[in-house]
Write an enzyme that holds these catalytic residues in place. Sequence first.
Site, PDB file in Angstrom:
ATOM      1  N   THR A 166     -18.067   1.791  52.390  1.00 49.13           N
ATOM      2  CA  THR A 166     -16.605   1.895  52.431  1.00 49.13           C
ATOM      3  C   THR A 166     -16.042   0.756  53.282  1.00 49.13           C
ATOM      4  OG1 THR A 166     -16.819   4.281  52.387  1.00 49.13           O
ATOM      5  CG2 THR A 166     -14.735   3.429  53.217  1.00 49.13           C
ATOM      6  N   ARG A 193     -17.012  13.064  41.538  1.00 51.20           N
ATOM      7  CA  ARG A 193     -17.286  13.369  42.948  1.00 51.20           C
ATOM      8  C   ARG A 193     -16.188  12.764  43.839  1.00 51.20           C
ATOM      9  NH1 ARG A 193     -18.275   9.640  47.441  1.00 51.20           N
ATOM     10  NH2 ARG A 193     -19.532  10.736  48.966  1.00 51.20           N
ATOM     11  N   ASP A 196     -14.824  11.128  51.311  1.00 51.22           N
ATOM     12  CA  ASP A 196     -13.954  11.382  52.466  1.00 51.22           C
ATOM     13  C   ASP A 196     -12.702  10.519  52.515  1.00 51.22           C
ATOM     14  OD1 ASP A 196     -16.113   9.335  52.936  1.00 51.22           O
ATOM     15  OD2 ASP A 196     -14.828   8.899  54.659  1.00 51.22           O
ATOM     16  N   THR A 215     -16.591   5.520  58.027  1.00 53.77           N
ATOM     17  CA  THR A 215     -17.448   5.065  56.926  1.00 53.77           C
ATOM     18  C   THR A 215     -18.756   5.834  57.016  1.00 53.77           C
ATOM     19  OG1 THR A 215     -18.809   3.209  56.149  1.00 53.77           O
ATOM     20  CG2 THR A 215     -17.986   3.039  58.394  1.00 53.77           C
ATOM     21  N   GLY A 218     -19.652  10.613  52.532  1.00 55.33           N
ATOM     22  CA  GLY A 218     -18.401  11.356  52.499  1.00 55.33           C
ATOM     23  C   GLY A 218     -18.585  12.849  52.703  1.00 55.33           C
TER      24      GLY A 218
END
Length: 283
Positions: A166, A193, A196, A215, A218
């Site tokens: 991320t 899916r 976060d 990061t 998630g």
Amino acid sequence: MTDVLLAHGGVGSDQTLNSFLDDVVKSSLDRDPLKSVVNSVVRMEDDPRFNAGTGSYMRLDGSIQMDASVMIPGSFGAVIAIEKVRNPVLVAVDVMNRSPHVILSGDGATRFARTLGHAEYNPETEKARIALQQTMAKLKDSSNKEDRILNFRDRLTIESFLTVDTVGAVARISGKFAGAVSTGGANPMLRGRVGDVSIPGAGIYVGSEGAVVATGIGEDIIRNSLCFRTYKRISDSSLVDVLREEISHFNSPVGLIAVNGKESAWFANRQMSVGYYAGEHVN
Ligand code: GLY
């Protein structure tokens, strides 16, 4: 008060990217903290070395669905599982500023993006195709495709996740805070899916006392409401100790960057590339 812009290239990302990210934050600075974080994330979305925008990882069905969010005190905008746009973070800004909603997902997010002029774009890269092939090779012992997908959780340990890079940024400009995050998700993952990044309090939280973005895997970040938990302690001293302590509860890869009224800090339990600017007032 010193202005700060801090960006990360994802937990697990190579620290040789630090000097590139230092340039990214320097060239992304704006008087508006939201523009500063969004400019930084756009630069990383456009760079195929990062798992966001161009360079996003593929889902097990070969599709690319991306998540992104932005937050300032009192306002939030996000997209979930958006497809075929170049800069999901810019669509998240439009959700916040130009829609009556805070989160749009799937086809609706993509359709909203087109309506507002975000052109159709294919973020697929050779890196993503190779990563999917590697994932499928790990799962190949299963007898049929459906089993492979439904049972992949049992056969892969958390450390088998190939990457969760991320990207994100936080800013304090003239005492005001903002955060932005974008991702192609974890790998492996099912179509649909949700990680976060687009869940306020999980992958991002910004309030009047500071900004935090995360990061990592998630699922673990959501279970722990990581950014809200960290934000609740954001004015404790020292900030880096707060991040270290919050991350100590995780076995899986995780990283945080944060800024409050006085300090800025980053911490991760694996390597993580970071770009950092601190200076006396952006003009
Ligand atoms: N942190 C990115 C994700 O798990 O989707």
